[in-house]
Design a protein around this motif. Sequence first.
Motif: not given
Length: 157
Positions: A13-25
């Motif tokens: 998710s970090f690689i994709k720039g997806d902070s929302k998906a990172m936050g889900e972790c």
Amino acid sequence: MDNKALMNKFYTSFIKGDSKAMGECYHKDILFKDPVFGSLKGDRAFKMWEMLLTPKKEDLKISFDIARVSEKKGKVNWVAEYHFGEKKRKVINNVSAEFKFKEGKIIEHIDTFNLWEWSKQAMGTVGYLIGWTPFMKKKIQKSTNQKLDYFISGKKG
């Protein structure tokens, strides 16, 4: 999701720039620490990733290796390559991340890296001369946390 899959999701998710998906972790009571921000808890940690990735940095390259993972802990070695600041200085930051897990989420995330190496790349001569000092570490943390406060407040500028 097992902890290895959780860490994999976080970094992909970090690689994709997806902070929302990172936050889900992250667990809602997350504790994040690193040399640049110091300690961030809960929503401030979520917002830090959102701030860093909004808008997605086109030149940001992330690579990672899951070094070890167990039921309670994990370790990831990762590298960030990007350009920093107005002068667009090239930074290659080698980071060691230690994790603790709770309820299927990351409850603690501690990133460790050489702040002097980072400051020499990011700040040039000033970083080289004083980037290793406690004074400079405090100054960097104060500045990054002020930027985070500003971002959280929703002010534009």
